[in-house]
Design a protein around this motif. Sequence first.
Motif, PDB file in Angstrom:
ATOM      1  N   VAL A   1      -0.025 -10.112  -1.160  1.00 42.07           N
ATOM      2  CA  VAL A   1      -0.244  -9.651   0.087  1.00 42.07           C
ATOM      3  C   VAL A   1       0.166  -8.093   0.278  1.00 42.07           C
ATOM      4  O   VAL A   1      -0.759  -7.342   0.661  1.00 42.07           O
ATOM      5  N   THR A   2       1.304  -7.914  -0.319  1.00 39.67           N
ATOM      6  CA  THR A   2       1.826  -6.632  -0.046  1.00 39.67           C
ATOM      7  C   THR A   2       1.288  -5.361  -0.543  1.00 39.67           C
ATOM      8  O   THR A   2       1.182  -4.278   0.369  1.00 39.67           O
ATOM      9  N   PRO A   3       0.634  -5.381  -1.823  1.00 44.24           N
ATOM     10  CA  PRO A   3       0.101  -4.046  -2.081  1.00 44.24           C
ATOM     11  C   PRO A   3      -1.003  -3.596  -1.359  1.00 44.24           C
ATOM     12  O   PRO A   3      -1.137  -2.296  -1.316  1.00 44.24           O
ATOM     13  N   LYS A   4      -1.714  -4.465  -0.413  1.00 41.36           N
ATOM     14  CA  LYS A   4      -2.584  -3.665   0.387  1.00 41.36           C
ATOM     15  C   LYS A   4      -2.310  -2.751   1.399  1.00 41.36           C
ATOM     16  O   LYS A   4      -2.957  -1.856   1.887  1.00 41.36           O
ATOM     17  N   TYR A   5      -0.832  -2.943   1.847  1.00 38.71           N
ATOM     18  CA  TYR A   5      -0.440  -2.094   2.811  1.00 38.71           C
ATOM     19  C   TYR A   5      -0.199  -0.598   2.199  1.00 38.71           C
ATOM     20  O   TYR A   5       0.097   0.325   3.106  1.00 38.71           O
ATOM     21  N   VAL A   6      -0.370  -0.315   0.982  1.00 40.52           N
ATOM     22  CA  VAL A   6      -0.077   1.101   0.644  1.00 40.52           C
ATOM     23  C   VAL A   6      -1.521   1.439   0.089  1.00 40.52           C
ATOM     24  O   VAL A   6      -1.545   2.844  -0.339  1.00 40.52           O
ATOM     25  N   VAL A   7      -2.494   0.851  -0.052  1.00 40.30           N
ATOM     26  CA  VAL A   7      -3.749   1.393  -0.272  1.00 40.30           C
ATOM     27  C   VAL A   7      -4.378   2.515   0.609  1.00 40.30           C
ATOM     28  O   VAL A   7      -4.235   2.409   1.824  1.00 40.30           O
ATOM     29  N   GLY A   8      -4.689   3.471   0.289  1.00 41.63           N
ATOM     30  CA  GLY A   8      -4.985   4.696   0.868  1.00 41.63           C
ATOM     31  C   GLY A   8      -4.102   5.593   1.508  1.00 41.63           C
ATOM     32  O   GLY A   8      -4.197   6.841   2.132  1.00 41.63           O
ATOM     33  N   LEU A   9      -2.865   5.628   1.117  1.00 40.90           N
ATOM     34  CA  LEU A   9      -1.674   6.305   1.449  1.00 40.90           C
ATOM     35  C   LEU A   9      -1.485   7.342   0.319  1.00 40.90           C
ATOM     36  O   LEU A   9      -1.896   7.084  -0.819  1.00 40.90           O
ATOM     37  N   ASP A  10      -0.601   8.193   0.627  1.00 42.85           N
ATOM     38  CA  ASP A  10      -0.071   9.378  -0.389  1.00 42.85           C
ATOM     39  C   ASP A  10       0.633   8.653  -1.390  1.00 42.85           C
ATOM     40  O   ASP A  10       1.691   7.766  -1.228  1.00 42.85           O
ATOM     41  N   PRO A  11       0.171   8.625  -2.645  1.00 43.99           N
ATOM     42  CA  PRO A  11       0.524   7.839  -3.783  1.00 43.99           C
ATOM     43  C   PRO A  11       2.198   8.336  -4.206  1.00 43.99           C
ATOM     44  O   PRO A  11       3.198   7.490  -4.430  1.00 43.99           O
TER      45      PRO A  11
ATOM     46  N   LEU B   1       6.179   4.253  -3.167  1.00 41.16           N
ATOM     47  CA  LEU B   1       7.451   3.558  -3.594  1.00 41.16           C
ATOM     48  C   LEU B   1       8.517   3.552  -2.392  1.00 41.16           C
ATOM     49  O   LEU B   1       9.200   2.498  -2.102  1.00 41.16           O
ATOM     50  N   SER B   2       8.463   4.614  -1.889  1.00 42.61           N
ATOM     51  CA  SER B   2       9.313   4.628  -0.413  1.00 42.61           C
ATOM     52  C   SER B   2       8.935   3.852   0.502  1.00 42.61           C
ATOM     53  O   SER B   2       9.798   3.106   1.340  1.00 42.61           O
ATOM     54  N   ILE B   3       7.724   3.444   0.921  1.00 41.95           N
ATOM     55  CA  ILE B   3       7.095   2.553   1.711  1.00 41.95           C
ATOM     56  C   ILE B   3       7.580   0.875   1.118  1.00 41.95           C
ATOM     57  O   ILE B   3       7.625   0.251   2.211  1.00 41.95           O
ATOM     58  N   ILE B   4       7.356   0.778  -0.044  1.00 46.08           N
ATOM     59  CA  ILE B   4       7.568  -0.482  -0.613  1.00 46.08           C
ATOM     60  C   ILE B   4       9.161  -0.637  -0.304  1.00 46.08           C
ATOM     61  O   ILE B   4       9.482  -1.865  -0.080  1.00 46.08           O
ATOM     62  N   TYR B   5      10.030   0.349  -0.461  1.00 46.43           N
ATOM     63  CA  TYR B   5      11.316   0.254  -0.367  1.00 46.43           C
ATOM     64  C   TYR B   5      11.780  -0.098   1.170  1.00 46.43           C
ATOM     65  O   TYR B   5      12.447  -0.915   1.233  1.00 46.43           O
ATOM     66  N   ARG B   6      11.116   0.427   2.081  1.00 45.83           N
ATOM     67  CA  ARG B   6      11.294   0.312   3.568  1.00 45.83           C
ATOM     68  C   ARG B   6      11.033  -1.169   3.752  1.00 45.83           C
ATOM     69  O   ARG B   6      11.581  -1.720   4.645  1.00 45.83           O
TER      70      ARG B   6
END
Length: 310
Positions: free
Chosen positions: A47-57, A61-66
């Motif tokens: 489920v988690t990878p979809k939350y960074v789709v479309g954001l600044d590449p 990793l910063s978003i995943i870390y948060r």
Amino acid sequence: MPSGFFALLDDISALVKASAASLDDVPTQVAKTTGKVSGIVIDDTAVTPKYVVGLDPSRELSIIYRIAQKSLINKLLILSPAALLLGYFAPWAITPILMLGGAYLCFEGYEKVHSLFSPHHHENPESEPLTPITPEQLEQQRVTSAVRTDIILSAEIMAIAYSQVTGQPLVNQIMVMLAVAVFITVAVYGFVGLIVKADDIGLHLAGGNYPPATQKVGRGIVKFMPHFLSWLGYVGTAAMLWVGAEIIAHGIPFTAHLLHDLEQGLSSMPVVAWFAKALACGVAGLFLGFLIEKLVMFVKRIFFTPGVRH
């Protein structure tokens, strides 16, 4: 007096040895618990990878870390203590809470399956005003949404973890809960980070000054990742249905016996037994999700539709 002192030392030594022997069992309990929650872990990872789709590449990793940081804090400071307190003061509540979480997983899994097969109605883009949003606000929304989903899955993980150590000494319970929280969080979000950056790794290998074979591997990674993410989404949905239904089934003696009999009947073929149980739970989860969705729609229509008298 000396004999009493030495007797006290002997008692302390025996207590220390017993505690050490008990703690030696912690890795085994952690491994056993991790196996029990594997379906939820798969779902969390999918489920988690979809939350960074479309954001600044550069922010992935910063978003995943948060998200991982908030997930670990929730497990360590909220969910683990809550499970231990419930287990001490209201152990009867553990199974119903697990079953409610299982029902939610079935509902979410059914919603995903339904969205795959139902026609999508395109709405008029002019029907609703567009609200401007900054990249920072979008990122915060994604993190908040991801943490909301994670806390439900994490609650299931920690409740199942506690159910595996009931009857164990308190120190063992705490050690297992903390170890499971840390291990699963690191494993899930470490793998998620690898997934979301895999295409960047592939591009680097394909475009760098590397041997042709390495460049070919890089191009293969770039081509493979979209298919892998789609496949991972399907696996996550299947895991939701399977795990949700199995949790509910284990909370009902009749269905728990049915699952046990199914496994015993195919015990000579472990792989077939596992697949049969997963398939049965998946189908049951889909049906339960359908019923829950109809109930949710009925409640919304009765209590939240304007003009309907309560």
